[in-house]
Scaffold this motif. Structure first.
Motif, short mmCIF file in Angstrom:
data_model
loop_
_atom_site.label_atom_id
_atom_site.label_comp_id
_atom_site.label_asym_id
_atom_site.label_seq_id
_atom_site.Cartn_x
_atom_site.Cartn_y
_atom_site.Cartn_z
N THR A 35 0.90 -1.21 0.13
CA THR A 35 0.12 0.32 -0.26
C THR A 35 1.19 1.64 -0.35
O THR A 35 0.72 2.36 -0.78
N LEU A 36 1.80 1.26 0.89
CA LEU A 36 2.66 2.75 0.99
C LEU A 36 3.95 2.52 -0.38
O LEU A 36 3.85 3.57 -0.59
N PHE A 37 3.94 1.49 -1.21
CA PHE A 37 4.41 1.95 -2.57
C PHE A 37 3.81 2.17 -3.34
O PHE A 37 4.27 3.27 -4.47
N PRO A 42 7.04 5.84 -7.93
CA PRO A 42 6.64 6.54 -9.42
C PRO A 42 5.22 6.02 -10.13
O PRO A 42 5.19 5.40 -10.58
N ARG A 43 4.54 6.61 -11.14
CA ARG A 43 3.30 6.83 -12.01
C ARG A 43 3.79 5.25 -12.88
O ARG A 43 2.89 4.26 -12.81
N GLU A 44 4.96 5.29 -13.28
CA GLU A 44 5.15 4.00 -14.26
C GLU A 44 5.08 2.51 -13.08
O GLU A 44 4.53 1.57 -13.58
N LYS A 45 5.65 2.36 -12.10
CA LYS A 45 6.16 1.43 -11.91
C LYS A 45 4.65 1.43 -10.61
O LYS A 45 4.54 0.18 -10.19
N ALA A 50 0.04 -2.34 -9.42
CA ALA A 50 -1.05 -2.42 -9.23
C ALA A 50 -1.58 -3.89 -9.86
O ALA A 50 -2.12 -4.09 -9.93
N LYS A 51 -0.99 -3.12 -11.36
CA LYS A 51 -1.55 -4.50 -12.49
C LYS A 51 -0.95 -6.15 -11.73
O LYS A 51 -1.49 -7.05 -11.81
N LEU A 52 -0.09 -6.02 -11.07
CA LEU A 52 0.44 -7.54 -10.40
C LEU A 52 -0.34 -7.75 -8.94
O LEU A 52 -0.58 -9.48 -8.71
#
Length: 223
Positions: A35-37, A42-45, A50-52
Motif C-alpha cells: 500500500t505504501l509503495f 513513481p507513476r510507471e512503477k 498495481a496490475k500485479l
C-alpha cells in the motif's frame, strides 16, 4: 499472496494456530508495504505493481479461496490442494535469487566459445604475415642470385690467374635494389617453380667452379 495462502492453510489445518498467526502477521505487514509503495512510487512503477497486485493478490488468491471452500468438501483434499500451492510458492520465493545462474551460465558458454575460437585462429594473422615476408625474401633472393650470376658472367672481371671473380660493385648495387612489385597471387608459385630448377637448368653455360663460387658466396652472406 504466499503468506495469505499459508494463513488459509493454518485456518484449515487442525492445530495450525502457529502457522496461521505467523503468516497472518506477515500478510498484514506485506499488505501495508504494498500500500505504501503504491502511494509513493513513481507513476510507471505504481501502475505496473498495481496490475500485479490485482492479478496475483486478488485474482489468483480469490480463485484459490473459491476452489478450496466451494469446490472441495473434504478437509484432507483442501489441505493437500492448498499445501501444494503454498509449498510451490515458498520454494519459488527462496529459489528466485538463483535465477541469476541462468544468464551467468549462458555467459560462461559464450565466453568459452570465444576463447576456443581465439585459440583456433590467433595464429592466422601471423601465418599470413610470414607468407608475405617469405614471398618478399624469395623475390629478393632471386634478384640477388641473378645479379651475382651476371657479375660472374662478366668477361672483364678476372683475377691474375685468369679466373672469373665477383664484381662487388654490381653486387652491392643489386642488394640495394627496392623490392620488385610482384603480383602476390602468383609470386609464391613462381618462387617454388624457380627453386625447383637446378643451377644447370637456369645457366647451362656456366662452369662448375662458377656455380660453386656463387653458392659459397651466398652461404657466406647468409650464415
Amino acid at each position: 499472496m504466499s503468506t495469505s495462502l499459508w494463513t488459509l492453510y493454518g485456518l484449515l489445518k487442525p492445530g495450525g494456530f502457529l502457522v496461521m498467526t505467523v503468516n497472518g502477521a506477515g500478510a498484514i505487514l506485506q499488505f501495508t508495504y504494498i500500500t505504501l509503495f503504491l502511494i509513493y512510487a513513481p507513476r510507471e512503477k505504481k501502475i505496473k505493481t498495481a496490475k500485479l497486485a490485482v492479478i496475483l493478490d486478488v485474482g489468483f488468491l480469490g480463485m484459490v479461496f473459491a476452489i478450496t471452500l466451494l469446490a472441495m468438501h473434504k478437509l484432507s483434499l483442501r489441505l493437500t490442494f492448498v499445501g501444494i500451492i503454498c509449498v510451490g510458492l515458498t520454494i519459488g520465493v527462496y529459489a528466485s535469487p538463483l535465477l541469476v545462474m541462468v544468464p551467468n551460465s549462458i555467459g560462461f558458454v559464450l565466453g568459452s566459445a570465444q576463447l576456443i575460437l581465439y585459440a583456433m585462429y590467433k595464429n592466422k594473422s601471423k601465418s599470413t604475415r610470414s607468407t608475405n615476408v617469405m614471398e618478399e625474401d624469395g623475390s629478393a633472393n632471386i634478384v640477388k642470385l641473378s645479379i651475382e650470376m651476371q657479375a660472374y658472367d662478366n668477361d672483364d672481371d678476372v683475377d691474375d690467374d685468369g679466373n672469373k671473380v665477383m664484381n662487388d660493385r654490381i653486387l652491392n648495387k643489386g642488394t640495394s635494389l627496392p623490392t620488385p612489385t610482384i603480383n602476390r597471387q602468383y609470386s609464391l608459385q613462381k618462387i617454388i617453380r624457380t627453386f625447383s630448377l637446378g643451377p644447370y637448368d637456369v645457366f647451362p653455360n656456366w662452369s662448375n667452379d662458377a656455380i660453386s663460387n656463387v653458392k659459397r658466396k651466398i652461404d657466406d652472406d647468409n650464415p
